[in-house]
Design a protein around this motif. Structure first.
Motif, PDB file in Angstrom:
ATOM      1  N   LEU A  66     -32.475  13.248  23.471  1.00  0.00           N
ATOM      2  CA  LEU A  66     -32.204  14.923  24.213  1.00  0.00           C
ATOM      3  C   LEU A  66     -33.873  15.405  25.077  1.00  0.00           C
ATOM      4  O   LEU A  66     -34.247  15.198  25.969  1.00  0.00           O
ATOM      5  N   ALA A  67     -34.476  15.090  24.453  1.00  0.00           N
ATOM      6  CA  ALA A  67     -36.021  15.512  24.221  1.00  0.00           C
ATOM      7  C   ALA A  67     -36.287  13.753  25.597  1.00  0.00           C
ATOM      8  O   ALA A  67     -36.657  14.991  26.712  1.00  0.00           O
ATOM      9  N   LEU A  68     -36.379  12.899  25.447  1.00  0.00           N
ATOM     10  CA  LEU A  68     -36.583  11.847  26.598  1.00  0.00           C
ATOM     11  C   LEU A  68     -36.177  12.096  27.925  1.00  0.00           C
ATOM     12  O   LEU A  68     -36.663  12.070  28.584  1.00  0.00           O
ATOM     13  N   ASN A 126     -31.057  18.027  37.746  1.00  0.00           N
ATOM     14  CA  ASN A 126     -31.394  18.465  36.648  1.00  0.00           C
ATOM     15  C   ASN A 126     -30.183  19.449  35.676  1.00  0.00           C
ATOM     16  O   ASN A 126     -29.969  20.079  35.406  1.00  0.00           O
ATOM     17  N   HIS A 127     -29.191  18.439  35.309  1.00  0.00           N
ATOM     18  CA  HIS A 127     -28.332  18.433  34.724  1.00  0.00           C
ATOM     19  C   HIS A 127     -28.508  17.386  33.498  1.00  0.00           C
ATOM     20  O   HIS A 127     -28.099  16.050  33.371  1.00  0.00           O
ATOM     21  N   VAL A 128     -28.023  17.357  31.673  1.00  0.00           N
ATOM     22  CA  VAL A 128     -28.590  16.917  31.163  1.00  0.00           C
ATOM     23  C   VAL A 128     -26.870  16.890  30.489  1.00  0.00           C
ATOM     24  O   VAL A 128     -26.781  17.554  29.762  1.00  0.00           O
ATOM     25  N   PHE A 129     -26.043  15.884  31.124  1.00  0.00           N
ATOM     26  CA  PHE A 129     -24.371  15.734  29.855  1.00  0.00           C
ATOM     27  C   PHE A 129     -24.537  15.883  29.319  1.00  0.00           C
ATOM     28  O   PHE A 129     -25.132  14.243  28.402  1.00  0.00           O
ATOM     29  N   GLY A 130     -23.567  16.211  28.143  1.00  0.00           N
ATOM     30  CA  GLY A 130     -23.891  16.148  26.836  1.00  0.00           C
ATOM     31  C   GLY A 130     -24.705  17.273  26.575  1.00  0.00           C
ATOM     32  O   GLY A 130     -24.152  17.300  24.668  1.00  0.00           O
ATOM     33  N   GLU A 131     -25.859  18.076  27.185  1.00  0.00           N
ATOM     34  CA  GLU A 131     -26.487  18.751  25.783  1.00  0.00           C
ATOM     35  C   GLU A 131     -25.730  19.899  25.386  1.00  0.00           C
ATOM     36  O   GLU A 131     -25.737  20.203  24.153  1.00  0.00           O
ATOM     37  N   ARG A 163     -37.639  12.407  31.089  1.00  0.00           N
ATOM     38  CA  ARG A 163     -37.391  12.134  32.359  1.00  0.00           C
ATOM     39  C   ARG A 163     -37.430  12.717  33.805  1.00  0.00           C
ATOM     40  O   ARG A 163     -37.629  12.796  34.844  1.00  0.00           O
ATOM     41  N   ILE A 164     -36.845  13.919  33.480  1.00  0.00           N
ATOM     42  CA  ILE A 164     -36.015  14.804  34.704  1.00  0.00           C
ATOM     43  C   ILE A 164     -36.677  15.274  35.314  1.00  0.00           C
ATOM     44  O   ILE A 164     -37.641  15.591  36.563  1.00  0.00           O
TER      45      ILE A 164
END
Ligand SMILES: Nc1nc2c(c(=O)[nH]1)N[C@H]1C(S)=C(S)[C@@H](COP(=O)(O)OP(=O)(O)OC[C@H]3O[C@@H](n4cnc5c(=O)[nH]c(N)nc54)[C@H](O)[C@@H]3O)O[C@H]1N2
Ligand SMILES: Nc1nc2c(c(=O)[nH]1)N[C@H]1C(S)=C(S)[C@@H](COP(=O)(O)OP(=O)(O)OC[C@H]3O[C@@H](n4cnc5c(=O)[nH]c(N)nc54)[C@H](O)[C@@H]3O)O[C@H]1N2
Ligand code: SF4
Ligand code: SF4
Ligand code: SF4
Ligand code: SF4
Ligand code: SF4
Ligand SMILES: [Mo]
Lengths: 737, 254, 400
Positions: free
Chosen positions: B154-156, B170-175, B160-161
């Protein structure tokens, strides 16, 4: 005909196993005895053994997981520079080639008519005796040159060459002229080496000329390019198709096929004209710069824009960006550079571009010659061979190295009996029926042969039309000579015992050699003895190498500033070429163009298949796309065509039926077909009749300098046909996703 | 126990499908089903301004998995390390999980006579055997699939974003999707363009399911049982009439 | 020249069994053959189910069937709890109907399982948060209870007074248990869809689904009794008195209104009004169901209508249609078919379904033939003249 394998038996076999077979539920041969002794696997036959992939010529290091004596998984070997722990889809599917229910596992001798597919099983002795006697008969009836030998690059090739040169035939066919002659010969003429190594560590700017690295995968280089892009390196990619590489590149230029030469000449024009090149490197290490500078004055961006369809500003900008990156720039020389008769010129221009930008030692390195530091069994010199080569090398094609040859010309030489009639053909690890342009002509040529023998692992199309099939053990079942990569020599060793009667090439060639009275060229007791003799100078034991997977070699030769050319320098202008009446340096050469109602027929790899050899692999079949003819969506619309329509594609030499795919991802003047589909061997239950073969359409054109085939120089017309054609058609597996 | 996690980067994936093949072999998946597949945007735009993105899709290993709460026989279970495992000894093949999963992950072995579900299990057996990574992550030639602890991944993803905002949305799918998962995706284009399901609820359906099954049903049962008994007793008390003299034609003497 | 005698000569015991039973028996056999084929060849080959459409006709049928089979617990409640003894004459035929209804559900489910050989696993691998687990359990136990409630039918035949009395004694406990279990699984069938929040069309999705299913099953049950009593005129020459029908009908408005109110509440609280106006075919289906239920409510609140055999039938049919729309929309049209996925059941799916349904009738007829199922019902020949006239039955007819 109990011991006669007919096509129906093959189909039955496939129907029985094909449908239900899952990767792991496969026949269970013994675990490799050797591996058991060396303790790599335990008594239950479980363990891990390192070896090398052979699903393509990149040869990544692998680690095979063995369970109960079966290979159940292949993983990339982290220590191998070609895999670095990764395997591409083909490498991952490798065990399915080995466990293919259609494997040929005993020698087969044809009983029916050629192409009828009727064979009977035979013992090795019978088969080898038959092959040897036929070859000797041909030799003493027509001379050794009447026997043609061909094989695609593989690790046992030195022994193959012993066989043919020992036998006394000059006629040697390899895949190379269909693949990279243009690039290799250009490199030889410029640097005096076949292919300098590329290094992505320091690269800042890359021009890729039709090198589709994201689909035509070389695991480590694909990995390098991908990470370079992640790190912000700009990639300019030239390809008439929007490939997966194009989708990752910073800039995609849908260049008109065959005009890459013009594009690169214009880059030279600007970089030289504006003095943006590395003058010290040029003055110290090159010859012929002035001739080049004078020549490229004509090739202005506006001139090139007309020809390539790429705007002059774009060309100028890219020239500036490339020059700005200086020695950190790289103009990639590609790999399958067999596109047009002017591809050699393109390659010369690319080498010039790299040279004047001075990237030598930064992004381009001298390649060290293979096998240095390894031993080999003693052998006498080859007998003198006086006969001319059927492929015209060197008497028609002076600059083509003998070991490269010109495969398509060899086929033509046989076909035209020019300068003499050949009578026998020995083929190993190769599928010329599909790989040489103009399949019909190749099959007619087969018809002129008294005797054809093929060494393969499955009943591929070439084997299907052969008189004797010798089953090689698959790459997971056999030893091969060591492969030096960098400062290590890697081993291929059996991770399982060969299934059925299959044997390694090292064994087959030796057995045949002895029967042909060539025992002196095969002075090794068995495969392990051969490897021991290779390892002798390194002073490491085979056991250790089998355990570790590789042997350390004397350190890599450091950066070299001398080139193996006549002048000893990088030759931007080649006297040798000029004296022979060819262009001494890159010069514009207008390639032929399709008529108004015709298309360029493009070919190119897909990530899930290798050439013409993996389409029967059920796992790759499962996960690859249904083969179709891609056509620009707007053009298709104009022609009243839509995706899913059946079309007839016609060229000068052939006609095929295929499903259409209307897509934005290709130039309006091009259509594209993936190679390797449309197998005609009914011994391939999965691949037979699936899709169509572009080799049926390809017209044979040979570049006079490099001997490269021009695969993009075939022009076709496309017409809609009503409904599915009558030739067999099969749908791929559907996974509901 | 630390949770495992995936980070999958659509900007890196080249749709080579090595991960698909690797999974099939590693887990001996039947030839007509799969545990992992490619979701892609196809080629979008007009020649020559084109885009194309893809990413492999497999079980998200949800923090509060709907499939686990739904499975009729508890064949789907959640490990301490966040892996959602599948017990093919218990499964009855009812396919309820296929409906419960908002990501349509469980696949059914339609080609088998005795058919089961197949679903990504993080290659748990491989990890137990001491191998560093699941088969798909291990083989990816572009490192589009990465494997590690859920926190790291998650941090990674966010890192990267942050570092290349021009490269990723700007969206981490699954968070947060489906109440949070162990599989994170980052992408240059909105995920619906990749054919991902759009999941509004940050609360897993499992939560609502439990309300219905673990709270609703008992309440209904209790209420009905008590109510019925009460009413019955009341009726008995007020209505003295014996109900034995019935005429066969079902009509009653009053 | 020898002549072949083609007239069927049934065993003595089967004499008097209606002819159509033999026909249905053949259809049943065919259906079971189709079922056997499915077990042999697997679901992929024999059904049109797929990764994108994993549940089909069979599941839709099961859920609808369970709603109608609710007749048994509804009637039991009315008779034994609310002491509506005048409805008692309907008990035996209805309980038998319920019992066979549930049995057919279980049979179909068996064929629907990928691992049918493990159908019993729900007994040993409990997952308390699984609605399907609850359903399986309740239906299993409840079938037992129905068998029990049915036992008097058999005990009577063997004139076993003592046993009968014991049964009579504990009946009420059993009845309450039965009603409880029924309300559990009827509502749990609704719970099945609570977890499918991403799959089911938002207009049709509701946290109140369990309650909807439960309450609608009351109306469905009564509708089933009304339809059944009419059908059995032709099938068994037996029926219920218009008085009984009228009484049952009089309850429907209450059940239906309760259901409609809940639906309306859901529309507002789940603020679905917008959806209701914009969801095209799904709105249409939604409105259709409510409209049907509402009209049925009005219909049955008119004494003149519900008091007549025919009109009671029509009203019941309206309700049945509403129920079918509801269950099929939730399990099919607004679920898997939502994303434009096409599905039409294969011939195996259809044939098995028809077969099993026919089987239900066959078994019903056989039991009714050997046991006093219709001990308290009205023989058609005893119907009042005006009714017989309406039914166009020229009396007296002796059971052939
Ligand atoms: N998956 C996979 N990987 C492979 C192989 C395989 O079979 N499968 N084979 C290996 C081998 S032997 C080789 S040689 C390499 C080949 O790898 P590449 O050198 O990348 O060769 P191709 O993929 O055959 O063709 C690359 C592209 O050339 C484009 N092209 C055609 N004509 C022209 C032209 O005139 N100009 C330009 N600029 N582009 C043109 C085609 O559209 C195609 O996309 O791949 C190696 N790796
Ligand atoms: N239309 C078209 N033609 C092309 C190309 C194209 O892109 N399009 N590409 C060109 C290029 S780049 C190349 S390199 C050539 C390749 O041309 P070829 O080398 O003729 O084709 P391959 O498929 O590589 O042949 C490999 C054969 O070896 C067999 N084989 C596999 N493993 C083993 C083994 O372990 N032992 C033995 N004995 N046999 C084995 C396979 O079954 C297959 O029959 O084709 C060229 N021709
Ligand atoms: S690139 Fe792929 S096929 Fe070629 S050797 Fe490596 S893993 Fe094998
Ligand atoms: S292996 Fe990597 S690059 Fe290839 S498809 Fe899978 S995720 Fe994409
Ligand atoms: S993604 Fe689907 S299958 Fe995977 S854990 Fe979440 S709900 Fe279960
Ligand atoms: S199919 Fe198997 S895993 Fe899925 S819910 Fe049913 S029992 Fe559970
Ligand atoms: S983690 Fe293992 S099981 Fe899951 S998709 Fe990757 S390879 Fe398949
Ligand atoms: Mo090649």
């Amino acid at each position: 005909m109990t011991n006669t394998i007919s096509r129906r038996d093959f189909l039955k076999l496939g129907a029985a196993t094909g449908a239900v077979l899952a990767a792991g539920q496969m026949l269970s041969p013994l675990a490799a005895q050797a591996a058991r002794e060396s303790g790599q696997i335990d008594q239950q036959g479980d363990g891990y053994i390192s070896s090398m992939c052979e699903m393509c010529v990149w040869r990544c290091g692998l680690i095979a997981k063995i369970k109960g004596g079966r290979v159940v998984k292949l993983d990339g070997n982290p220590q191998h520079p070609h895999s670095r722990g990764n395997l591409c889809p083909r490498g991952q599917s490798g065990l399915m080639n080995t466990y293919d229910p259609d494997r040929v596992l005993t020698p087969l001798i044809r009983v029916g008519k050629r192409g009828e597919g009727l064979f009977r099983k035979a013992s090795w002795d019978e088969a080898l005796d038959l092959v040897a006697s036929k070859m000797l008969e041909i030799k003493q009836k027509y001379g050794p040159e009447a026997m043609v030998f061909s094989s695609t690059h593989n690790l046992s090739q030195p022994l193959f060459e012993n066989l043919l040169y020992g036998f006394g035939s000059p006629n040697y066919g390899t895949q190379r002229s269909l693949c990279f002659n243009a690039m290799i010969v250009a490199n030889l003429m410029t640097y005096g080496m076949e292919e300098p190594g590329r290094d992505y560590k320091n690269v800042k700017y890359i021009i890729l000329t039709g090198r589709n690295l994201m689909e035509a995968i070389s695991t480590s280089e694909t990995h390098d390019l991908s990470h370079a892009i992640d790190a912000g390196v700009k990639v300019v990619y030239l390809d008439p198709r929007y490939t997966k590489t194009a989708s990752k590149a910073g800039e995609w230029l849908p260049i008109r096929p065959g005009t890459d030469l013009a594009f690169h000449l214009a880059l030279l024009n600007i970089i030289i004209g504006e003095k943006l090149y590395d003058q010290s490197f040029v003055s110290r290490y090159t010859v012929g710069f002035d001739e080049l500078a004078k020549e490229v004055q004509r090739y202005t961006p506006d001139w090139a824009a007309q020809i390539t369809g790429i705007p002059a500003e774009t060309i100028t900008r890219i020239a500036h960006e490339f020059a700005a990156a200086g020695k950190y720039a790289l103009a990639h020389n590609g790999w399958r550079t067999s596109n047009f008769v002017n591809s050699f010129g393109t390659q010369r221009a690319i080498t010039a571009l790299n040279t004047i930008i001075g990237n030598w030692g930064v992004t381009l390195f001298p390649a060290l010659e293979e096998g240095a530091g390894l031993g080999s069994p003693p052998q006498p010199p080859y007998p003198r061979i006086s006969a001319l080569r059927l492929d015209g090398v060197p008497w028609k094609f002076p600059f083509v190295p003998l070991k490269l040859g010109i495969f398509q010309e060899l086929r033509n030489g046989i076909y035209n009996a020019d300068p003499y009639q050949a009578h026998g053909w020995f083929i190993s690890r190769q599928n010329p029926v599909l790989s040489i342009p103009d399949r019909n002509k190749t099959l007619e040529t087969f018809g002129k042969m008294d005797f054809i023998v093929t060494v393969d692992i499955i009943m591929n199309d070439t084997a299907w039309f052969s008189d004797v099939i010798l089953p090689e053990a698959s790459y997971l079942e056999r030893y091969d000579p060591l492969l030096p990569v960098g400062d290590k020599a890697f081993i291929r060793q059996p991770v399982i015992e060969p299934q059925g009667e299959a044997k390694s090439a090292l064994w087959i060639y030796k057995q045949l050699g002895e029967r042909l009275g060539l025992a002196d060229y095969f002075q090794y007791a068995d495969e392990e003895d051969y490897l021991r003799q290779q390892l002798a100078p390194l002073g490491v034991s085979l056991e250790e190498v089998r355990e570790k997977g590789y042997a350390e070699m004397p350190g890599e030769g450091k950066l070299e500033y001398s080139w193996n050319t006549t002048s000893g320098k990088v030759e931007l202008f080649s006297e040798t070429l000029a004296n022979a009446g060819f262009d001494g340096m890159a010069k514009w050469e207008e390639p032929p163009m399709p008529a108004a109602d015709q298309f360029y027929l493009l070919t190119g790899k897909v990530a899930q298949h290798t050439q013409f050899g993996t389409h029967n692999n059920q796992l790759l079949h499962k996960y690859s796309d249904e083969p179709r003819l891609s056509m620009n969506a707007k053009v298709a619309a104009q022609k009243g065509l839509k995706s899913g329509d059946w079309v007839a594609v016609t060229s000068e030499v052939g006609k095929i039926h295929i499903l259409l795919e209307a897509t934005e991802a290709i130039r309006p003047d091009c259509v594209f077909m993936a190679p390797g589909f449309g197998h005609i061997s009914k011994g391939l239950t999965t691949a037979f009749g699936f899709g169509a073969s572009d080799s049926v359409l390809h017209v044979t054109y040979t570049d006079p300098v490099s001997g490269g085939q021009a695969l993009s120089q075939t022009f076709v017309s496309v017409e809609k046909i009503a409904g599915a054609p009558n030739e067999p058609v099969r749908k791929p597996l559907h996974l509901g996703e | 126990m630390a949770k495992y996690g995936f980070l999958i980067d659509a900007s890196r994936c080249i749709d080579c499908r090595a991960c698909l093949v690797a999974c099939s072999v590693e887990n001996n998946v039947s030839m007509k089903s799969t545990r992992i597949w490619i979701k892609d945007s196809a080629v979008t735009g007009e020649f020559p301004d084109l885009k194309r993105y893809s990413a492999p899709f497999h079980c998200m290993h949800c923090a509060d998995p709907s499939c686990v709460s739904a499975c009729t026989v508890g064949a789907l279970k959640q490990n301490a390390d966040g892996i959602i495992t599948y017990d093919n000894k218990a499964c009855i093949g009812c396919r309820y999980c296929m409906y419960a999963c908002p990501f349509e992950v469980p696949h059914f072995q339609w080609d088998q006579q005795f058919a089961l579900i197949t679903k990504c299990d993080f290659c748990v057996s491989r990890l137990e055997a001491g191998q560093a990574e699941p088969a798909c992550a291990a083989t990816c030639p572009t490192d589009a699939i990465q494997f590690g602890s859920q926190k790291e991944m998650l941090a990674l993803a966010h890192d990267r974003i942050e570092k290349q905002p021009e490269r990723y949305i700007n969206h981490v799918f699954g968070e947060f999707e489906n109440g949070g998962t162990s599989t994170f995706y980052i992408s240059p284009v909105p995920f619906d363009q990749l054919g991902f399901p759009t999941i509004e609820t940050t609360e897993s359906p499992a939560h609502f399911n439990r309300i219905a099954t673990e709270e609703g049903t008992p309440i209904i049962a209790g209420a009905v049982a008590l109510g019925m008994t009460g009413i019955y007793l009341a009726m008995e008390h007020f209505e003295k009439k014996p109900h034995t003299d019935r005429k066969p034609n079902g009509t009653e003497e009053k | 020249m020898a002549t072949v005698n083609l007239t069927i000569k049934p065993f003595k015991a089967l004499e008097g069994l209606p002819r159509y039973v033999y026909v249905l028996a053949v259809i049943t056999a065919l259906g079971l053959l189709a079922g056997a084929y499915r077990l042999y060849a697997g679901l992929g080959v024999t059904t049109n189910l797929s990764t994108v459409f994993p549940w089909g006709l069979w599941i839709s049928f099961d859920l609808t069937n369970v709603a109608f089979s609710g007749a048994a617990f509804t009637l039991a409640m009315l008779v034994y709890i609310f002491h509506m003894h005048d409805l008692h004459s309907a008990v035996r035929p209805t309980v038998l109907f319920g019992f066979l209804g549930y049995s057919s559900v279980l049979v179909i489910l068996f064929f629907d399982l990928g691992r049918w050989d493990r159908f019993w696993h729900f007994l040993v691998y409990p997952n308390l948060s699984s609605a399907l687990f609850e359903v399986s359990w309740c239906i299993a136990i409840y079938s037992g209870i129905l068998a029990y409630e049915l036992s008097p039918v058999f005990l009577d035949r063997f004139k076993n007074e003592k046993l009968s009395r014991i049964v009579e004694k504990i009946t009420i406990g059993m009845v309450i248990a039965g009603i409880t279990l029924s309300s559990m699984h009827q509502s749990s069938l609704g719970s099945l869809f609570v977890v499918q929040i991403h799959r089911l069309h938002p207009l049709w999705y509701s946290m109140m689904q369990p309650e909807f299913f439960l309450v609608s099953s009351l109306s469905a049950g009564i509708a089933a009794i009304l339809i059944g009593s009419y059908a059995s005129i032709w099938m068994f020459k037996q029926t219920l008195s218009e008085k009984v029908l009228e009484k049952l009908g009089s309850l429907l408005p209450w059940f239906l209104i309760a259901y409609l109110l809940m639906k309306v509440v859901d529309l507002f609280w789940g603020n679905k009004i917008g959806l209701l106006l914009t969801s095209g075919v799904y709105s249409a289906l939604y409105v259709a169901e409510l409209a049907l239920m509402l009209s049925a409510a009005i219909w049955f609140s008119i004494k003149r209508l519900r008091a007549s055999r025919q009109n009671a039938l029509y009203g019941a049919l309206i309700i049945a249609t509403g129920i079918v729309i509801n269950r099929f929309t939730i399990t099919w049209f607004a679920l898997s078919a939502l994303n434009g996925v096409r599905y039409f059941p294969s011939w195996v799916e259809i044939l098995l379904l028809i077969g099993v349904s026919s089987g239900v009738i066959v078994v019903y007829a056989l039991i009714a033939h050997f046991f006093p199922v219709f001990s308290e019902t009205l023989a058609v020949k005893d119907l009042p003249k005006h009714e017989l006239a309406k039914l166009k039955i020229d009396q007296p007819v002796s059971g052939d």
